[in-house]
Scaffold this active site. Structure first.
Site, PDB file in Angstrom:
ATOM      1  N   TYR A   1       0.795  -1.225   0.000  1.00  0.00           N
ATOM      2  CA  TYR A   1       0.000   0.000   0.000  1.00  0.00           C
ATOM      3  C   TYR A   1       0.830   1.279   0.000  1.00  0.00           C
ATOM      4  CZ  TYR A   1      -3.728  -3.258   1.104  1.00  0.00           C
ATOM      5  OH  TYR A   1      -4.628  -4.302   1.053  1.00  0.00           O
TER       6      TYR A   1
ATOM      7  N   ASN B   1     -12.849   5.191  -1.871  1.00  0.00           N
ATOM      8  CA  ASN B   1     -12.004   4.011  -1.793  1.00  0.00           C
ATOM      9  C   ASN B   1     -12.706   3.120  -0.773  1.00  0.00           C
ATOM     10  OD1 ASN B   1     -10.186   1.990  -1.265  1.00  0.00           O
ATOM     11  ND2 ASN B   1      -8.391   3.325  -1.258  1.00  0.00           N
TER      12      ASN B   1
ATOM     13  N   HIS C   1     -15.720  -5.463  -2.236  1.00  0.00           N
ATOM     14  CA  HIS C   1     -15.956  -6.849  -2.631  1.00  0.00           C
ATOM     15  C   HIS C   1     -17.118  -7.502  -1.890  1.00  0.00           C
ATOM     16  CE1 HIS C   1     -12.009  -5.789  -4.002  1.00  0.00           C
ATOM     17  NE2 HIS C   1     -11.586  -5.715  -2.761  1.00  0.00           N
TER      18      HIS C   1
ATOM     19  N   ASP D   1     -25.943   0.018  -3.195  1.00  0.00           N
ATOM     20  CA  ASP D   1     -27.317   0.526  -3.236  1.00  0.00           C
ATOM     21  C   ASP D   1     -27.394   2.001  -2.843  1.00  0.00           C
ATOM     22  OD1 ASP D   1     -28.198  -1.959  -4.069  1.00  0.00           O
ATOM     23  OD2 ASP D   1     -29.105  -2.493  -2.133  1.00  0.00           O
TER      24      ASP D   1
ATOM     25  N   GLU E   1     -14.334   5.550  -8.217  1.00  0.00           N
ATOM     26  CA  GLU E   1     -13.836   4.513  -7.314  1.00  0.00           C
ATOM     27  C   GLU E   1     -12.312   4.467  -7.430  1.00  0.00           C
ATOM     28  OE1 GLU E   1     -14.312  -0.324  -6.570  1.00  0.00           O
ATOM     29  OE2 GLU E   1     -15.276   0.610  -8.297  1.00  0.00           O
TER      30      GLU E   1
ATOM     31  N   HIS F   1      -8.640   2.618  -5.860  1.00  0.00           N
ATOM     32  CA  HIS F   1      -7.932   1.606  -5.076  1.00  0.00           C
ATOM     33  C   HIS F   1      -6.441   1.877  -5.201  1.00  0.00           C
ATOM     34  CE1 HIS F   1     -11.482  -0.814  -4.391  1.00  0.00           C
ATOM     35  NE2 HIS F   1     -11.811  -0.544  -5.637  1.00  0.00           N
ATOM     36  N   LEU F   2      -5.733   1.784  -4.096  1.00  0.00           N
ATOM     37  CA  LEU F   2      -4.285   2.017  -4.114  1.00  0.00           C
ATOM     38  C   LEU F   2      -3.560   0.944  -4.916  1.00  0.00           C
ATOM     39  CD1 LEU F   2      -3.941   2.971  -0.360  1.00  0.00           C
ATOM     40  CD2 LEU F   2      -3.784   4.525  -2.309  1.00  0.00           C
TER      41      LEU F   2
ATOM     42  N   ARG G   1      -4.527  -9.086  -7.628  1.00  0.00           N
ATOM     43  CA  ARG G   1      -4.522  -9.612  -6.265  1.00  0.00           C
ATOM     44  C   ARG G   1      -5.324 -10.900  -6.193  1.00  0.00           C
ATOM     45  NH1 ARG G   1      -5.018  -5.217  -1.990  1.00  0.00           N
ATOM     46  NH2 ARG G   1      -4.387  -7.009  -0.758  1.00  0.00           N
TER      47      ARG G   1
ATOM     48  N   ARG H   1     -10.822 -10.436  -4.738  1.00  0.00           N
ATOM     49  CA  ARG H   1     -10.743  -8.971  -4.852  1.00  0.00           C
ATOM     50  C   ARG H   1     -11.010  -8.486  -6.278  1.00  0.00           C
ATOM     51  NH1 ARG H   1      -8.514  -7.009  -0.027  1.00  0.00           N
ATOM     52  NH2 ARG H   1      -7.177  -8.522   1.022  1.00  0.00           N
TER      53      ARG H   1
END
Length: 145
Positions: free
Chosen positions: A24, A75, A81, A88, A99, A101-102, A108, A112
């Site tokens: 990360y 994030n 997942h 919703d 959206e 993600h690092l 992965r 995921r």
């Protein structure tokens, strides 16, 4: 008037900088918030930056965004997942969603590879570390023009 972006961060992101830095990176959530604030200022956006380990709190913040934001950068972390509730809520408020993600979630573990959030996002940025937040804010600024 500056457009408003709600920046939400999901579970365990408060541990950035110490949690698996090989995966990360070394940036902390405070570093990412500073990056977002600098980027937002340059783009004439205002941001509300938040983090929670609680799914329900994230859902409430998303619902509240209907009256307080023009777009959402999220994030969702592990909730990507698993959370139909976040999906919703994002669908219900019908704001533009980016959206982030690092890591590249597609490189992965197989569990995921699917994100419930992606289906309601205008775009997804993953694998570029903290820079993904900057890229997402730039894309949202263009979308909001």
């Amino acid at each position: 008037m500056a457009k408003r972006v709600l920046v939400l961060n999901g579970p365990n992101l408060n541990l950035l900088g110490t949690r698996e830095p090989e995966k990360y990176g070394s940036d902390t959530l405070d570093d990412i918030e500073a990056l977002c604030r600098d980027t937002a200022n340059a783009l004439d956006l205002s941001i509300d930056f938040r983090q929670s380990n609680h799914e329900g709190e994230l859902v409430t913040w998303i619902q509240d965004a209907l009256n307080t934001a023009d777009a959402i950068l999220i994030n969702p972390a592990a909730y990507s997942h698993t959370s139909v509730a976040i999906h919703d809520a994002l669908r219900a408020v019908a704001l533009p969603v980016a959206e982030v993600h690092l890591t590249n979630i597609h490189q992965r573990e197989p569990f995921r590879h699917h994100s419930f959030v992606s289906a309601v996002a205008v775009g997804v940025i993953c694998g570029f570390g903290a820079s993904g937040y900057r890229l997402a804010l730039q894309a949202l600024a263009e979308k909001l023009q």
